[in-house]
Design a protein around this motif. Structure first.
Motif, mmCIF file in Angstrom:
data_model
loop_
_atom_site.group_PDB
_atom_site.id
_atom_site.type_symbol
_atom_site.label_atom_id
_atom_site.label_comp_id
_atom_site.label_asym_id
_atom_site.label_seq_id
_atom_site.Cartn_x
_atom_site.Cartn_y
_atom_site.Cartn_z
ATOM 1 N N GLY A 10 0.818 -1.202 0.000
ATOM 2 C CA GLY A 10 0.000 0.000 0.000
ATOM 3 C C GLY A 10 0.853 1.253 0.000
ATOM 4 O O GLY A 10 2.082 1.183 0.113
ATOM 5 N N SER A 11 0.194 2.401 -0.134
ATOM 6 C CA SER A 11 0.931 3.661 -0.219
ATOM 7 C C SER A 11 0.228 4.741 0.595
ATOM 8 O O SER A 11 -0.965 4.644 0.882
ATOM 9 C CB SER A 11 1.033 4.110 -1.684
ATOM 10 O OG SER A 11 -0.265 4.377 -2.178
ATOM 11 N N ILE A 12 0.993 5.733 0.993
ATOM 12 C CA ILE A 12 0.445 6.876 1.730
ATOM 13 C C ILE A 12 1.037 8.147 1.138
ATOM 14 O O ILE A 12 2.268 8.277 1.046
ATOM 15 C CB ILE A 12 0.814 6.817 3.234
ATOM 16 C CG1 ILE A 12 0.331 5.505 3.878
ATOM 17 C CG2 ILE A 12 0.222 8.021 3.970
ATOM 18 C CD1 ILE A 12 0.865 5.274 5.301
ATOM 19 N N ALA A 13 0.167 9.057 0.718
ATOM 20 C CA ALA A 13 0.624 10.393 0.325
ATOM 21 C C ALA A 13 0.254 11.340 1.453
ATOM 22 O O ALA A 13 -0.886 11.332 1.920
ATOM 23 C CB ALA A 13 -0.036 10.830 -0.971
ATOM 24 N N PHE A 14 1.235 12.119 1.918
ATOM 25 C CA PHE A 14 0.968 13.097 2.980
ATOM 26 C C PHE A 14 1.524 14.443 2.538
ATOM 27 O O PHE A 14 2.697 14.555 2.193
ATOM 28 C CB PHE A 14 1.610 12.647 4.298
ATOM 29 C CG PHE A 14 1.413 13.629 5.430
ATOM 30 C CD1 PHE A 14 0.140 14.042 5.803
ATOM 31 C CD2 PHE A 14 2.500 14.141 6.119
ATOM 32 C CE1 PHE A 14 -0.045 14.964 6.836
ATOM 33 C CE2 PHE A 14 2.336 15.045 7.157
ATOM 34 C CZ PHE A 14 1.053 15.461 7.512
ATOM 35 N N MET A 15 0.682 15.452 2.514
ATOM 36 C CA MET A 15 1.057 16.781 2.038
ATOM 37 C C MET A 15 1.717 16.701 0.651
ATOM 38 O O MET A 15 2.681 17.418 0.375
ATOM 39 C CB MET A 15 1.993 17.468 3.041
ATOM 40 C CG MET A 15 1.313 17.785 4.371
ATOM 41 S SD MET A 15 2.461 18.389 5.650
ATOM 42 C CE MET A 15 2.849 19.994 4.991
ATOM 43 N N GLY A 16 1.216 15.785 -0.150
ATOM 44 C CA GLY A 16 1.699 15.682 -1.526
ATOM 45 C C GLY A 16 2.958 14.849 -1.698
ATOM 46 O O GLY A 16 3.392 14.600 -2.827
ATOM 47 N N ASP A 17 3.568 14.398 -0.601
ATOM 48 C CA ASP A 17 4.784 13.577 -0.688
ATOM 49 C C ASP A 17 4.457 12.101 -0.541
ATOM 50 O O ASP A 17 3.473 11.738 0.084
ATOM 51 C CB ASP A 17 5.766 13.938 0.437
ATOM 52 C CG ASP A 17 6.491 15.235 0.171
ATOM 53 O OD1 ASP A 17 6.903 15.456 -0.988
ATOM 54 O OD2 ASP A 17 6.638 16.031 1.119
ATOM 55 N N ASP A 18 5.325 11.255 -1.084
ATOM 56 C CA ASP A 18 5.246 9.813 -0.851
ATOM 57 C C ASP A 18 5.800 9.569 0.559
ATOM 58 O O ASP A 18 6.997 9.387 0.770
ATOM 59 C CB ASP A 18 6.083 9.070 -1.907
ATOM 60 C CG ASP A 18 6.050 7.560 -1.698
ATOM 61 O OD1 ASP A 18 5.542 7.100 -0.643
ATOM 62 O OD2 ASP A 18 6.544 6.851 -2.581
ATOM 63 N N TRP A 19 4.896 9.567 1.514
ATOM 64 C CA TRP A 19 5.229 9.591 2.949
ATOM 65 C C TRP A 19 6.114 8.416 3.348
ATOM 66 O O TRP A 19 7.034 8.556 4.150
ATOM 67 C CB TRP A 19 3.912 9.642 3.708
ATOM 68 C CG TRP A 19 3.892 9.502 5.218
ATOM 69 C CD1 TRP A 19 3.161 8.612 5.917
ATOM 70 C CD2 TRP A 19 4.576 10.303 6.185
ATOM 71 N NE1 TRP A 19 3.345 8.803 7.262
ATOM 72 C CE2 TRP A 19 4.216 9.828 7.459
ATOM 73 C CE3 TRP A 19 5.476 11.367 6.100
ATOM 74 C CZ2 TRP A 19 4.714 10.373 8.630
ATOM 75 C CZ3 TRP A 19 5.971 11.912 7.283
ATOM 76 C CH2 TRP A 19 5.591 11.418 8.527
ATOM 77 N N LEU A 20 5.842 7.233 2.804
ATOM 78 C CA LEU A 20 6.603 6.045 3.214
ATOM 79 C C LEU A 20 8.012 6.039 2.623
ATOM 80 O O LEU A 20 8.873 5.283 3.070
ATOM 81 C CB LEU A 20 5.849 4.763 2.823
ATOM 82 C CG LEU A 20 4.482 4.584 3.501
ATOM 83 C CD1 LEU A 20 3.765 3.358 2.955
ATOM 84 C CD2 LEU A 20 4.640 4.479 5.019
ATOM 85 N N ALA A 21 8.247 6.876 1.606
ATOM 86 C CA ALA A 21 9.571 6.908 0.969
ATOM 87 C C ALA A 21 10.441 8.027 1.515
ATOM 88 O O ALA A 21 11.643 8.071 1.242
ATOM 89 C CB ALA A 21 9.416 7.073 -0.552
ATOM 90 N N LEU A 22 9.874 8.931 2.314
ATOM 91 C CA LEU A 22 10.658 10.071 2.818
ATOM 92 C C LEU A 22 11.729 9.602 3.792
ATOM 93 O O LEU A 22 11.518 8.662 4.560
ATOM 94 C CB LEU A 22 9.762 11.083 3.537
ATOM 95 C CG LEU A 22 8.837 11.956 2.701
ATOM 96 C CD1 LEU A 22 8.077 12.921 3.612
ATOM 97 C CD2 LEU A 22 9.598 12.723 1.635
ATOM 98 N N SER A 23 12.878 10.272 3.762
ATOM 99 C CA SER A 23 13.922 9.971 4.745
ATOM 100 C C SER A 23 14.708 11.254 5.027
ATOM 101 O O SER A 23 14.499 12.278 4.373
ATOM 102 C CB SER A 23 14.855 8.870 4.213
ATOM 103 O OG SER A 23 15.481 9.321 3.031
ATOM 104 N N GLY A 24 15.582 11.186 6.003
ATOM 105 C CA GLY A 24 16.479 12.294 6.318
ATOM 106 C C GLY A 24 15.744 13.562 6.681
ATOM 107 O O GLY A 24 14.724 13.540 7.374
ATOM 108 N N GLY A 25 16.245 14.668 6.178
ATOM 109 C CA GLY A 25 15.703 15.977 6.535
ATOM 110 C C GLY A 25 14.272 16.156 6.085
ATOM 111 O O GLY A 25 13.467 16.800 6.775
ATOM 112 N N ARG A 26 13.933 15.586 4.942
ATOM 113 C CA ARG A 26 12.557 15.760 4.442
ATOM 114 C C ARG A 26 11.574 14.987 5.313
ATOM 115 O O ARG A 26 10.451 15.426 5.529
ATOM 116 C CB ARG A 26 12.452 15.322 2.980
ATOM 117 C CG ARG A 26 13.267 16.252 2.069
ATOM 118 C CD ARG A 26 12.943 16.038 0.612
ATOM 119 N NE ARG A 26 11.550 16.304 0.312
ATOM 120 C CZ ARG A 26 10.929 15.848 -0.767
ATOM 121 N NH1 ARG A 26 11.571 15.060 -1.618
ATOM 122 N NH2 ARG A 26 9.672 16.152 -0.982
#
Ligand SMILES: Nc1ncnc2c1ncn2[C@@H]1O[C@H](COP(=O)(O)OP(=O)(O)OP(=O)(O)O)[C@@H](O)[C@H]1O
Ligand SMILES: [Mg+2]
Length: 261
Positions: free
Chosen positions: A64-80
């Motif tokens: 499954g996938s999650i978009a949060f505030m337009g970002d691919d939330w599960l793929a975010l890492s580091g500062g973002r």
């Protein structure tokens, strides 16, 4: 129409205990708009907390996938990821388990301000004082240990900590369930006031339909890892389409036979 704040698509997550495999989430999709309250209701063990943990990235989904505030939330890492995390806060049923038990009230709130650099260091104390006042706690509570205050006060501290970082979404998992009725009512009022002032969205999770009805714009009903029905709160309760919702309505005397109550 404004873009949704969060869109979850087809989330699945199973747990194995011994030889049993439990599908805690079995293809859950939902979306939350800015500033709205989505109430998630369902019986014990249907997967509500698992959904909360997956949405807040405490537990990874299997698919499954999650978009949060337009970002691919599960793929975010580091500062973002850190920057986005600020905007998705969580309040649990038992804040004592979420806090360091040796922490003070002021320390808990100041930590959130520090971690996300919300205000400059020299303004932190004043901001903590304002947040304490905002959530209806007596001034001077800053130095008290989180262990030495009441359950209702502790939940106000958890709300103060969550709103300190000016999030876009707060996931509240049974956040008022352990409180007695009058304290619970005042906490729900506080949440509604905060939403009116800040435009924050809530995913409000409870097994108690009366509580969900009191705060939610929309309702999603969950059973056995799936969302079985969803829609505007009043309309869904007035014409339940699932056995799960009919049972939940039956358990609330004020709603039974009087869906507009
Ligand atoms: N870490 C885990 N390990 C094994 N099984 C788990 C784990 N977390 C959840 N489960 C199982 O997944 C299912 C869903 O649990 P979950 O806690 O999400 O339900 P819930 O709707 O929050 O229940 P409640 O209303 O009691 O809080 C249950 O069968 C539970 O036993
Ligand atoms: Mg739960």
């Amino acid at each position: 129409m404004t873009a949704p704040l969060l869109v979850a698509h087809d989330l699945s997550r199973a747990f194995t205990s011994g030889r049993r495999r439990v599908a805690a989430l079995d293809g859950v999709s939902l979306s939350i708009a800015p500033g709205e309250t989505l109430g998630l209701v369902g019986g014990s063990g249907c997967g509500k907390s698992t959904l909360a943990r997956v949405l807040t990235r405490l537990v990874p989904p299997e698919s499954g996938s999650i978009a949060f505030m337009g970002d691919d939330w599960l793929a975010l890492s580091g500062g973002r990821l850190r920057a986005a995390r600020r905007h998705l806060q969580m309040v649990f049923q038992d804040p004592l388990a979420a806090f360091n038990p040796r922490a003070t009230v002021g320390g808990v709130i100041a930590d959130a301000l520090r971690i996300h650099a919300v205000v400059p260091r020299e303004k932190r104390r004043a901001e903590v004082g304002q947040l304490i006042e905002r959530v209806g706690l007596p001034s001077g509570l800053e130095e008290r240990s989180i262990r030495d205050i009441s359950g209702g006060q502790r939940q106000r501290v958890a709300i103060a900590r969550a709103i300190a970082v000016q999030p876009r979404l707060i996931v509240l998992d049974e956040a008022a369930s352990a409180l007695d009725v009058s304290v619970r009512g005042r906490i729900l009022e506080l949440l509604v006031d905060v939403q009116r002032e800040t435009g924050v969205a809530y995913l409000f999770i409870s097994h108690d339909l009366a509580v969900i009805r009191a705060v939610s714009h929309r309702i999603a009903v969950m059973a056995a890892g799936r969302i079985v029905e969803e829609g505007p709160a009043a309309a869904v309760i007035a014409a339940p389409a699932s056995d799960t919702l009919r049972e939940l309505i039956g358990a609330v005397p004020a709603l039974k036979g009087n869906p507009q109550a």
